[in-house]
Design an enzyme around this catalytic site. Structure first.
Site, short mmCIF file in Angstrom:
data_model
loop_
_atom_site.label_atom_id
_atom_site.label_comp_id
_atom_site.label_asym_id
_atom_site.label_seq_id
_atom_site.Cartn_x
_atom_site.Cartn_y
_atom_site.Cartn_z
N HIS A 134 18.99 -12.41 -10.43
CA HIS A 134 18.00 -11.35 -10.63
C HIS A 134 18.61 -10.34 -11.60
O HIS A 134 19.83 -10.19 -11.65
CB HIS A 134 17.73 -10.70 -9.27
CG HIS A 134 16.68 -9.64 -9.27
ND1 HIS A 134 16.92 -8.34 -9.65
CD2 HIS A 134 15.37 -9.68 -8.91
CE1 HIS A 134 15.81 -7.63 -9.52
NE2 HIS A 134 14.85 -8.43 -9.07
N ASP A 211 24.58 -11.26 -3.69
CA ASP A 211 23.30 -10.56 -3.66
C ASP A 211 22.45 -11.26 -2.59
O ASP A 211 21.94 -12.35 -2.79
CB ASP A 211 22.66 -10.65 -5.05
CG ASP A 211 21.18 -10.26 -5.05
OD1 ASP A 211 20.62 -10.00 -3.98
OD2 ASP A 211 20.60 -10.23 -6.15
N GLN A 214 17.33 -11.76 -0.92
CA GLN A 214 16.33 -12.72 -0.44
C GLN A 214 16.79 -13.47 0.81
O GLN A 214 16.00 -14.23 1.38
CB GLN A 214 16.00 -13.74 -1.55
CG GLN A 214 15.32 -13.15 -2.76
CD GLN A 214 13.92 -12.62 -2.47
OE1 GLN A 214 13.30 -12.97 -1.47
NE2 GLN A 214 13.43 -11.76 -3.33
N LYS A 237 12.63 -6.10 1.99
CA LYS A 237 12.43 -7.55 1.93
C LYS A 237 12.61 -8.18 3.31
O LYS A 237 12.39 -9.38 3.49
CB LYS A 237 13.38 -8.20 0.92
CG LYS A 237 13.08 -7.75 -0.51
CD LYS A 237 13.79 -8.61 -1.50
CE LYS A 237 13.84 -7.97 -2.87
NZ LYS A 237 12.55 -7.95 -3.54
N CYS A 375 11.72 -10.63 -12.62
CA CYS A 375 13.00 -9.95 -12.92
C CYS A 375 14.13 -10.97 -12.99
O CYS A 375 15.26 -10.69 -12.52
CB CYS A 375 13.33 -8.86 -11.91
SG CYS A 375 12.06 -7.60 -11.79
N1 C6P Z 1 13.22 -9.00 -6.10
C1 C6P Z 1 11.03 -10.00 -6.37
O1 C6P Z 1 9.81 -9.95 -6.48
P1 C6P Z 1 15.70 -4.03 -4.92
O2 C6P Z 1 14.60 -3.80 -5.93
O3 C6P Z 1 16.93 -3.28 -5.25
O4 C6P Z 1 15.24 -3.86 -3.52
O5 C6P Z 1 16.05 -5.61 -5.02
C2 C6P Z 1 16.41 -6.17 -6.24
C3 C6P Z 1 16.63 -7.64 -6.09
C4 C6P Z 1 17.92 -8.12 -6.20
N2 C6P Z 1 18.20 -9.42 -6.02
C5 C6P Z 1 17.24 -10.31 -5.72
C6 C6P Z 1 17.61 -11.74 -5.50
C7 C6P Z 1 15.91 -9.88 -5.61
O6 C6P Z 1 14.97 -10.76 -5.29
C8 C6P Z 1 15.59 -8.51 -5.82
C9 C6P Z 1 14.17 -8.04 -5.78
C10 C6P Z 1 11.80 -8.75 -6.04
O7 C6P Z 1 11.64 -11.05 -6.49
C11 C6P Z 1 11.36 -7.60 -6.88
S1 C6P Z 1 11.81 -7.77 -8.57
#
Ligand code: C6P
Length: 418
Positions: A134, A211, A214, A237, A375
């Site tokens: 991401h 990370d 998910q 999430k 993203c």
């Molecule tokens: N993915 C998606 O629709 P934040 O925004 O900081 O809570 O998470 C960022 C992020 C980082 N790593 C992974 C693997 C992610 O999936 C995400 C967020 C969302 O897939 C929003 S772009």
């Protein structure tokens, strides 16, 4: 007949009807149709238990934490620290000192980049990530590499969307300062062999940041078993509020790291000549933290535990299999990401139809999916596409909702004569 069998199977796995009662938003009508919320990878919905925990805090306990001797402040502090303990247990971290509240995964990765990697990175050094990341696990490293004249190296992926590990050892060099890898790809759903990557990196004393944005809603995450040095998660999430996340970090590393943001609460004493930083984990929590959100996140962890992580996994795997089979029966649907180890999401394209059009028509049917590059533009580039349609499932979704998704996709194909 098949639908009936699937419905029976659902009931055997989880009491989904009862679970759905916990999620007020699932009762909404969208464009005249019951909401089918299939955008859980972007942000999952909160159960009443989370909403109530946040509400109760605001109604009865709101105050600042770690600061007041009065009752409300003591109560707010207890609730906030109880939430930390819930997350410690949820991730099986060894100590509360290893649980730092952040605003989310993005914030957590930036914390590690800024407080840990920056001072260890010199010209010519390397940071290793994967092609599946991401943007949150690419851009902070890119910026650091640009500033320090270091090199961002990328582990490739195969046509299924799996990381190719054959030459992993060659990518782990004496110049590698950190490895960043996601546990589950948000764009494709691939579950990555993070433990194996951690073991390979550690054989060369290279730290690893995972990370886990998910992973926490789907996987049983045990940071001690994974052995990773850092693990980043987002509350929204995993059925919790927005604006809250966690960085798990090994205590021995956190102890050596410089503060990230600075201000109140992250200090023990301040004079104009000298500042003594606070102990862990407060050293990394400058200013008034997101108290209500942390309490909500603790309630979300409780909720997941109350259903059972294994039951969630089994049920979501069933939804994934069902969606893959049903959508796979449509010749115009081309899946992007067919990893052997996959979490409960499907990413696909319909040649000749832009995913945004797919998403708009599905929304007209009350079905929420995400369309775009998620993203994760390098993933899209790898498959020579600009975007996909992504349906991502939670334990409150049903095979009936997937049937509606499939019918919606058939409608798209008809409208566009694809
Ligand atoms: N993915 C998606 O629709 P934040 O925004 O900081 O809570 O998470 C960022 C992020 C980082 N790593 C992974 C693997 C992610 O999936 C995400 C967020 C969302 O897939 C929003 S772009």
């Amino acid at each position: 007949m098949i639908q009936t069998r699937e419905a029976e199977k659902n009931t055997a796995l989880l009491n989904v009807d009862q679970i759905r009662e916990d999620f007020p938003v699932l009762g909404r009508m969208i464009n005249g149709m019951p909401l089918a919320y299939l955008d859980n990878a972007a942000s999952s919905q909160s159960p009443r238990q989370v909403i109530d925990a946040v509400k109760l805090y605001h109604e009865s306990h709101h105050s600042n934490v770690h600061r007041g001797v009065h009752t409300l402040s003591q109560e707010a502090t207890s609730l906030y620290e109880e939430a930390r303990e819930k997350i410690r247990a949820f991730l099986n971290a060894a100590s509360l000192k290893e649980i730092i509240f952040t605003s989310g995964t993005t914030d957590a990765v930036n914390l590690v980049a800024s407080s840990f990697v920056e001072e260890r990175l010199n010209e010519g050094d390397e940071i290793l990530i994967t092609h599946l990341e991401h943007h949150s696990n690419i851009v902070p490293w890119h910026i650091l590499c640009e500033r320090k004249k270091a090199k961002l190296r990328v582990l490739p992926i195969n046509d299924r969307g799996e990381i190719i590990l054959d030459n992993l050892d060659d990518y782990l060099t004496s110049r590698t300062r950190i490895v960043g890898v996601n546990h589950i790809s948000n764009a494709l759903g691939t579950i990555n062999p993070v433990k194996k990557i951690v073991e390979a990196a550690h054989r060369k004393n290279i730290p690893v940041l995972v990370d886990g944005a998910q992973a926490t809603p789907h996987e049983i995450v045990d940071v001690q078993d994974l052995g990773c040095d850092f693990y980043a998660i987002s509350g929204h999430k995993m059925y919790g509020p927005t604006g809250i996340g966690v960085l798990y970090g090994k205590q021995e590393l956190l102890e050596k790291m410089r503060p990230y943001r600075s201000g109140g609460d992250m200090i023990l004493s301040v004079s104009f000549d000298k500042v003594v930083y606070n102990e862990l984990p407060y050293r990394f929590e400058a200013g008034t933290p997101p108290i209500a959100q942390a309490i909500g996140l603790g309630a979300a962890a409780d909720y997941i535990n109350s259903i059972g992580k294994k039951a969630i996994q089994n049920y979501e795997n069933m939804l994934l299999d069902y969606a893959t089979r049903k959508l796979g029966e449509i010749p115009q649907v081309r899946f992007i990401g067919t990893a052997r180890e996959k979490a409960s999401l499907v990413s696909f394209v319909i040649d000749g139809v832009h995913p945004h059009d797919v998403g708009t028509i599905l929304d007209g049917e009350g079905i929420a999916v995400r369309t775009g590059h998620h993203c994760a533009q390098p993933v899209m580039d790898r498959f020579s596409i600009p975007a996909t349609t992504r349906a991502s499932f939670a334990f409150y979704n049903t095979t009936e909702e997937i049937d509606r998704l499939v019918a919606g996709v058939r409608k798209v194909i008809e409208v566009f004569d694809a």
